[in-house]
Design an enzyme around this catalytic site. Structure first.
Site, PDB file in Angstrom:
ATOM      1  N   MET A   1     -20.687 -26.645  19.025  1.00 41.11           N
ATOM      2  CA  MET A   1     -21.445 -25.983  17.967  1.00 41.11           C
ATOM      3  C   MET A   1     -22.113 -24.698  18.457  1.00 41.11           C
ATOM      4  SD  MET A   1     -23.269 -29.255  16.109  1.00 41.11           S
ATOM      5  CE  MET A   1     -23.931 -28.290  14.745  1.00 41.11           C
ATOM      6  N   HIS A   2     -22.481 -23.852  17.492  1.00 44.41           N
ATOM      7  CA  HIS A   2     -23.418 -22.736  17.651  1.00 44.41           C
ATOM      8  C   HIS A   2     -22.876 -21.513  18.377  1.00 44.41           C
ATOM      9  CE1 HIS A   2     -26.222 -25.818  16.428  1.00 44.41           C
ATOM     10  NE2 HIS A   2     -26.229 -26.414  17.606  1.00 44.41           N
TER      11      HIS A   2
ATOM     12  N   ASP B   1     -18.888 -30.797  16.530  1.00 44.01           N
ATOM     13  CA  ASP B   1     -18.618 -31.924  17.428  1.00 44.01           C
ATOM     14  C   ASP B   1     -19.454 -33.158  17.082  1.00 44.01           C
ATOM     15  OD1 ASP B   1     -21.025 -30.850  18.361  1.00 44.01           O
ATOM     16  OD2 ASP B   1     -20.279 -30.417  20.364  1.00 44.01           O
TER      17      ASP B   1
END
Length: 498
Positions: free
Chosen positions: A81-82, A239
């Site tokens: 992520m991110h 995820d």
């Protein structure tokens, strides 16, 4: 026979699973790639590494399984992520991706809070933390203005990989929820936040559902990895969302407890009005119209690894933990707080550090080991308590990771959480969740719930032991006092730390 492929694009490697209609794994391949740490706090990756690693895994899956390319109906993704991937007008990558564990953006987080105030939590349901994507965007905007002027749009890691496979730039919604640019309750980009930070028009790409088809493989990509260009490609998920799907967290009342290096407690929710005041994360789930609340313990399994490496380097984990089961709850008056690297939930505190409280000359190594296990579980229980205070029902906990490999720890989780705990027969994590999204997208099942009923098998259920649960309820109240009691002490120690 028909198959789907789940791709888990992680921080250090990509993992691929080949799965048939019964949920049986018929192939697996992994490829690693490097991290780039130019300075302390910096963590980057070259997106081309993700593409090359994925191609290598897909070729290996086909070669080793003997499955014909035409038998593979769909592909989907789980992604770290991110991470920020900036693209120009021609969708060329402008710089290395800044990853979730890049911590250079503290000042940008404070600027976000100052500019948005209460709007931030109202819109995004999440606090501004260094790991999220918007602070990274603002860092590039401030420190690399000439490069940022060329940026037309951004994507997250798995969404970039999917673009390279299909030629379509889109962002899947459960991942978009971790950018601080999404109106999480409404499932749409926030025009207010985009305008507040002067981001260009079209900077946020079109949104895509987790089981929604993104297209088929580009002929050149299909040729590189040996797949058919008719292979359908689906949105996938963040995820954590994929890990939840892969563990069967697909209905209200179920929660996930994952104890890896860090620890995660995650629960399914359908009420978009839930508001935790930023104390836990609240993201869109892979299920259409659903959400998940998530609390994080930064040093979960890491605390036990630290303890073993420091005090019992010659023992295996099994040998270290073998005597723990003979001890009573509370390790005979010993508490541990797992704040070795700071804490996330419910205390977003980078300065706090761990403690043994109540240590006496009668305590032996097994007492300390049990206290470490209990302290990790207490930290995770703080997230469960926040869920319950917000009206989220936690009726069963599905435990995965290192905490699910030890029967004593599974029983401990049941006693501390005060709810039945069950492990999985075959734990495959986010890659299985991604494969399930491809299975649903391909029409094998009507929903992820239906797919979970076929694909996921559960092990033994551990019921809370009433006497243990009562003892832990009392001890938990003591545990919750330790943070406040040691916070100022840790601030005083800060100047002496290396």
């Amino acid at each position: 026979m028909k198959y789907v492929i789940g791709i888990d694009l992680g921080t250090s490697s990509v993992k691929t699973l080949l799965v048939n209609k019964e949920g049986e794994i018929k192939g697996e391949a992994t490829a690693s790639y490097p991290l780039i740490h130019e300075r302390p706090g910096y963590s980057e990756q070259n997106p081309e590494e993700w593409v090359n690693g994925t191609v290598a895994c897909l070729k290996q899956l086909l070669q080793e399984s003997g499955v014909a390319a035409e038998e593979i109906e769909g592909i989907s993704f789980s992604g770290q992520m991110h991470g920020l991937v900036l693209l120009d007008e021609q969708n060329q990558v402008l710089r290395n991706a800044m990853l979730w564990n890049d911590t250079r953006t503290t000042q940008e987080c404070r600027e976000i809070e100052a500019k948005l105030g209460n709007q931030l939590l109202d819109i995004t349901r999440n606090a501004a933390l260094e790991g999220f994507t918007l602070p990274k965007i603002l860092w590039v905007q401030k420190h690399e203005p000439e490069l940022f002027a060329k940026a037309a749009r951004f994507v997250l890691p798995k969404d970039y990989l999917r673009y390279r496979m299909t030629g379509r730039v889109q962002m899947e919604i459960s991942d978009a929820a971790g950018t601080l640019l999404l109106n999480v309750p409404e499932g749409a980009w926030s025009d207010e936040i985009v305008r507040a930070f002067g981001l260009p028009e079209g900077f946020c790409p079109p949104l895509l559902g987790s089981t929604e088809e993104a297209g088929t493989l580009l002929p050149e990509f299909a040729q590189r990895c040996g797949l058919s260009p008719n292979t359908r490609v689906f949105g996938g998920g963040a995820d954590n969302a994929c890990g939840a799907v892969g563990a069967g967290i697909v209905r209200q009342g179920d929660a996930l407890c994952s104890i890896g290096t860090s620890g995660v407690v995650l629960t399914y929710e359908e009420d978009k009005s839930k508001d935790f005041g930023g104390k836990v994360h609240f993201f869109n789930h892979a299920h259409s119209g659903a959400f998940y609340a998530m609390g994080v313990t930064l040093a979960a399994g890491y605390s036990l690894s630290w303890f073993k490496d420091s005090l019992a380097p010659g023992l295996s984990f099994d040998e270290l933990l073998a005597p723990v089961g003979s001890l009573p709850p509370g390790a005979e008056g010993l508490l541990f707080t797992p704040y070795l690297v700071g804490e996330r939930t419910p205390h977003a505190d980078s300065v706090i550090r761990g403690s043994f409280i109540g240590l006496s000359g009668t305590h032996r190594r097994e007492h300390l080991a049990r206290a470490v296990m209990e302290g990790i579980t207490f930290s995770l229980a703080e997230s469960v308590e926040l869920f319950r205070e917000a009206g989220i029902s936690v009726e069963r906990v599905i435990s995965i990771g290192g905490g699910a490999k030890n029967p004593v720890w599974l029983q401990m989780q049941a006693d501390i959480f005060g709810t039945p705990v069950v492990s999985l027969k075959n734990e495959q994590g986010p890659a299985m969740g991604a494969a399930m999204m491809a299975a649903v997208g391909s029409g094998w099942f009507g929903s992820l719930k239906d797919c979970a009923d076929r694909f996921i098998g559960y092990g033994k259920t551990y019921e809370p032991i009433p006497a243990n649960a009562a003892a832990y309820a009392r001890l938990f109240k003591v545990y919750q006092q330790v943070y406040a009691a040691t916070r100022s002490l840790n601030e005083g120690l800060q100047e002496f730390r290396g």
